[in-house]
Design an enzyme around this catalytic site. Structure first.
Site, PDB file in Angstrom:
ATOM      1  N   SER A 154       0.751  -1.295  -0.015  1.00  0.00           N
ATOM      2  CA  SER A 154       0.075  -0.105  -0.053  1.00  0.00           C
ATOM      3  C   SER A 154       0.836   1.128   0.095  1.00  0.00           C
ATOM      4  CB  SER A 154      -0.799  -0.027   1.124  1.00  0.00           C
ATOM      5  OG  SER A 154      -1.518   1.418   1.473  1.00  0.00           O
ATOM      6  N   TYR A 167      -1.816  -0.895  10.009  1.00  0.00           N
ATOM      7  CA  TYR A 167      -2.049  -1.239   8.654  1.00  0.00           C
ATOM      8  C   TYR A 167      -0.796  -1.014   7.722  1.00  0.00           C
ATOM      9  CZ  TYR A 167      -3.710  -0.848   3.720  1.00  0.00           C
ATOM     10  OH  TYR A 167      -3.688  -1.015   2.454  1.00  0.00           O
TER      11      TYR A 167
END
Length: 299
Positions: A154, A167
């Site tokens: 990401s 995350y």
């Protein structure tokens, strides 16, 4: 949870032809995983689609006219992942697996100080350990076919955004794991790459405002007192992002390219914004990245 074996009669699957390549993709219920399963099928691949719910598997069967094989697979459950690999091996009937796409993933948000254990561990359990379990379980099949493995990262790993919980940590760990396995598995003829799918119009972005609101509601009053301004800024940013991003099919195309390039790369980036962000991050000091994140949040 019910095994797909118990539903085989209502969920037919196509036999793998001699030259047909096979892939297992985790997280196919929605978003990029769903799009990738259909794209691979349209490009002649034998697709095993990991889903958590039977209804999601039946939907893929209907959309592919019975060609895609759904497999119940919650990547947090190591035992279930290995059972899924056994089911795939049985259906491949001695052949190998040409691709493994570790697509299943989940986001999170909130100040680290006040998050409970489940909120802290869920992104790591799904994004990182889920990918590790899939790699462990499917490696024997990948070794047979000298297949390829895709890990999904990401852009949050390059911009120091606050309130992203664990995350980004789970995603940067996947990037490092990918580099490690590139050397560890190379002598088997297995190629490992990492894909940054970019900012996707996925369930995560479509429901980000709702999910963030629910997470915020669970925080104690002290969290609001200490982090209220930043939480407000994050909420405003999230509201602007709802429904934005590239279509899942664009990122799915990058998965396909990573699996089929004659000379595969170690890292793929799906869209121009993500490419710009990563190139910029190479030359920008951490203090500037933090300032950029604060500007995005309006703080």
């Amino acid at each position: 949870m019910i095994s797909m074996r118990q539903k085989e009669s209502s969920m037919p699957y196509a036999k793998r032809s001699e030259k047909q390549r096979a892939v297992f993709i985790s997280g196919c219920s929605v978003g990029v995983g769903h799009a990738a399963a259909l794209l691979m099928h349209r490009n002649g691949w034998r697709v095993f689609a990991g889903v958590r719910e039977l209804a999601d598997g039946e939907s893929l069967v209907a959309e592919s006219q019975g060609a895609i094989t759904p497999v119940i697979c919650d990547v947090r459950d190591r035992k279930q992942v290995f059972e899924a690999s056994k089911q795939v091996a049985e259906q491949l009937d001695g052949a190998g697996l040409d691709g493994l796409v570790c697509n299943a993933g989940v986001g999170a948000s909130g100040p680290i100080e006040f998050l409970d254990q489940e909120e802290l561990t869920t992104p790591i359990d799904i994004n990182l350990y889920g990918s590790i379990y899939c790699t462990q379980a499917f490696l024997p099949l990948l070794r047979k076919a000298k297949g390829r493995i895709i890990f999904v990262t990401s852009g949050t790993t390059v911009l120091s955004m606050p309130l992203m919980s664990t995350y980004p940590a789970s995603k940067i760990a996947l990037e490092l794991l990918g580099r490690q396995l590139q050397g560890e598995l190379k002598h088997f003829g297995i190629h490992v790459c990492v894909v940054d799918p970019g900012h996707i119009k996925s369930r995560m972005t479509l429901t980000a405002n709702e999910t963030g609101g629910a997470a915020r509601a669970k925080l104690p009053p002290a969290a609001e007192e200490l982090y209220g301004d930043v939480l407000d800024a994050m909420t405003n940013m999230t509201e602007k992002m709802v429904g934005t991003g590239i279509e899942p099919e664009v990122s799915a195309q990058t998965y396909l390219r990573a699996l089929t390039d004659e000379k595969p790369k170690a890292f793929y980036i799906a869209d121009s914004d993500a490419k710009w962000m990563r190139r910029l991050a190479k030359f920008v000091p951490e203090s500037v990245k933090t300032a950029m994140a604060n500007k995005v949040l309006g703080s």
